[in-house]
Design a protein around this motif. Structure first.
Motif, PDB file in Angstrom:
ATOM      1  N   THR A 165       0.838  -1.213   0.000  1.00  0.00           N
ATOM      2  CA  THR A 165       0.000   0.000   0.000  1.00  0.00           C
ATOM      3  C   THR A 165       0.866   1.253   0.000  1.00  0.00           C
ATOM      4  N   TYR A 166       2.180   1.078   0.166  1.00  0.00           N
ATOM      5  CA  TYR A 166       3.119   2.201   0.142  1.00  0.00           C
ATOM      6  C   TYR A 166       3.759   2.325  -1.240  1.00  0.00           C
ATOM      7  N   LYS A 167       3.933   3.563  -1.680  1.00  0.00           N
ATOM      8  CA  LYS A 167       4.658   3.848  -2.926  1.00  0.00           C
ATOM      9  C   LYS A 167       5.575   5.038  -2.686  1.00  0.00           C
ATOM     10  N   SER A 168       6.743   4.991  -3.303  1.00  0.00           N
ATOM     11  CA  SER A 168       7.676   6.105  -3.145  1.00  0.00           C
ATOM     12  C   SER A 168       8.264   6.503  -4.487  1.00  0.00           C
ATOM     13  N   ALA A 169       8.722   7.750  -4.563  1.00  0.00           N
ATOM     14  CA  ALA A 169       9.306   8.266  -5.803  1.00  0.00           C
ATOM     15  C   ALA A 169      10.303   9.366  -5.482  1.00  0.00           C
ATOM     16  N   PHE A 170      11.271   9.528  -6.378  1.00  0.00           N
ATOM     17  CA  PHE A 170      12.302  10.559  -6.256  1.00  0.00           C
ATOM     18  C   PHE A 170      12.493  11.235  -7.600  1.00  0.00           C
ATOM     19  N   ILE A 188      -1.435   4.568   0.438  1.00  0.00           N
ATOM     20  CA  ILE A 188      -2.710   4.912  -0.190  1.00  0.00           C
ATOM     21  C   ILE A 188      -3.696   3.750  -0.080  1.00  0.00           C
ATOM     22  N   ARG A 189      -4.881   4.072   0.416  1.00  0.00           N
ATOM     23  CA  ARG A 189      -6.021   3.148   0.311  1.00  0.00           C
ATOM     24  C   ARG A 189      -7.152   3.955  -0.313  1.00  0.00           C
ATOM     25  N   GLN A 190      -8.182   4.244   0.460  1.00  0.00           N
ATOM     26  CA  GLN A 190      -9.222   5.129  -0.064  1.00  0.00           C
ATOM     27  C   GLN A 190      -8.726   6.573  -0.133  1.00  0.00           C
ATOM     28  N   VAL A 191      -7.860   6.887   0.818  1.00  0.00           N
ATOM     29  CA  VAL A 191      -7.228   8.206   0.876  1.00  0.00           C
ATOM     30  C   VAL A 191      -5.735   8.001   1.133  1.00  0.00           C
ATOM     31  N   ILE A 192      -4.981   9.090   1.165  1.00  0.00           N
ATOM     32  CA  ILE A 192      -3.566   9.017   1.533  1.00  0.00           C
ATOM     33  C   ILE A 192      -3.487   8.943   3.058  1.00  0.00           C
ATOM     34  N   ASN A 211      -4.733  12.291   4.472  1.00  0.00           N
ATOM     35  CA  ASN A 211      -6.183  12.055   4.581  1.00  0.00           C
ATOM     36  C   ASN A 211      -6.985  12.652   3.423  1.00  0.00           C
ATOM     37  N   LYS A 212      -6.321  12.826   2.297  1.00  0.00           N
ATOM     38  CA  LYS A 212      -7.001  13.385   1.117  1.00  0.00           C
ATOM     39  C   LYS A 212      -7.213  12.314   0.049  1.00  0.00           C
ATOM     40  N   LYS A 213      -8.295  12.469  -0.702  1.00  0.00           N
ATOM     41  CA  LYS A 213      -8.522  11.610  -1.862  1.00  0.00           C
ATOM     42  C   LYS A 213      -7.690  12.101  -3.046  1.00  0.00           C
ATOM     43  N   ILE A 214      -7.371  11.167  -3.936  1.00  0.00           N
ATOM     44  CA  ILE A 214      -6.537  11.504  -5.084  1.00  0.00           C
ATOM     45  C   ILE A 214      -7.389  12.165  -6.164  1.00  0.00           C
ATOM     46  N   ASN A 215      -7.127  13.424  -6.440  1.00  0.00           N
ATOM     47  CA  ASN A 215      -7.819  14.124  -7.514  1.00  0.00           C
ATOM     48  C   ASN A 215      -6.976  15.324  -7.957  1.00  0.00           C
ATOM     49  N   GLN A 216      -7.416  15.984  -8.999  1.00  0.00           N
ATOM     50  CA  GLN A 216      -6.650  17.087  -9.565  1.00  0.00           C
ATOM     51  C   GLN A 216      -6.524  18.253  -8.588  1.00  0.00           C
TER      52      GLN A 216
END
Length: 282
Positions: free
Chosen positions: A177-182, A204-208, A234-239
């Motif tokens: 459920t974890y993702k990372s980037a650099f 990330i699940r339903q939210v961060i 605690n935010k949903k993924i959107n623009q």
């Protein structure tokens, strides 16, 4: 009389003995890519140089005890291409792949990158982002573990004592459920020192549910941007989320370097970094 003494231990026990016998200043040499520059700039003419390159037992990458463990003698090129690192610490693999040139990556080590504590280091933000630790040995053969962010004190300053050396990097393994980037921006696409870099780790699940945002080359050391983390948690993924995150990043630049001439450039550059990281994560 100025004198440089070179020690070339071939195993951990010889390294311990060399550390225990040190009197005066010492310099630990792994890849040596930073030290050669330091010698010329600082006019180093005396002290003890301990060269780790002959200690083959410190050259490894393994998955053990819920950690990715990287030996202090492991080259950055090997780290960037390793499947264990790519799977469990993707931002570290990405950071390693962007360090300097091919020649530098074939010589430099990640432990050296941490100990050198450059404000522009690529590996440090990625390691801090994942909560990495380093294993440290002293001249008595005693080991301890410290967080990377505690070892790096400022520009070319670390917390290591004169008879201490980093022997291992430990990166915690988390579930999928974890993702990372650099990502980084420098003056050139290769052989470059970062003008700005950033590592992000999210759950990330339903939210961060969890987030870590670490920015480098924007101060004396890589640091956690709490205002950017608050924009994501605690935010949903959107623009709308991405727009707000990028605004917070610009605000972080304003807070970090309010009077620097590079502020205008870095306010724009960090948006480009954000776009690349957003593409990788979401």
């Amino acid at each position: 009389m100025n004198e440089i003494v070179m020690k070339t231990p071939q195993n951990i026990e010889e390294l311990r003995n060399d550390l225990n016998r040190i009197h005066g200043k010492n310099y630990i040499l792994a890849g040596g890519t930073d030290f050669v520059i330091k010698m010329n700039k600082s006019n180093i003419y005396n002290g003890t140089i301990i060269d780790l390159t002959g200690i083959h037992e410190l050259n490894y990458i393994i998955k053990e005890d819920n950690f990715v463990k990287i030996g202090a003698n492991t080259k950055i090129a090997d780290i960037s291409e390793n499947n264990i690192v790519k799977k469990y610490a993707s931002c570290v693999a990405e950071a390693a792949s962007m360090v300097g040139s091919v020649q530098i990556r074939n010589c430099a080590t990640m432990a050296g990158n941490v100990a050198n504590a450059s404000q522009a280091a690529d590996c440090i933000p990625a390691l801090v982002c994942l909560g990495a630790k380093v294993k440290i040995m002293n001249g008595k053969g005693t080991f301890k573990e410290e967080n990377v962010e505690e070892v790096v004190l400022g520009i070319n300053k670390n917390s290591l004592k004169n008879n201490e050396v980093i022997v291992e990097i430990l990166i915690p393994i988390r579930d999928n459920t974890y993702k990372s980037a650099f990502y980084k921006i420098g003056s050139r696409s290769s052989v470059t020192i970062s003008k700005l870099n950033m590592a992000v780790n999210v759950k990330i699940r339903q939210v961060i549910e969890e987030v870590s945002v670490i920015i480098g080359s924007l101060g004396e050391k890589a640091f956690r941007s709490t205002i950017c983390e608050e924009a994501l948690i605690n935010k949903k993924i959107n623009q709308e989320l991405f727009v707000n995150f990028k605004e917070k990043l610009k605000h972080q630049v304003d807070l970090s370097i309010p009077n620097r001439s590079s502020k205008v450039y870095k306010r724009e550059a960090i948006l480009g970094i954000a776009d690349e990281i957003i593409k990788k994560l979401f």
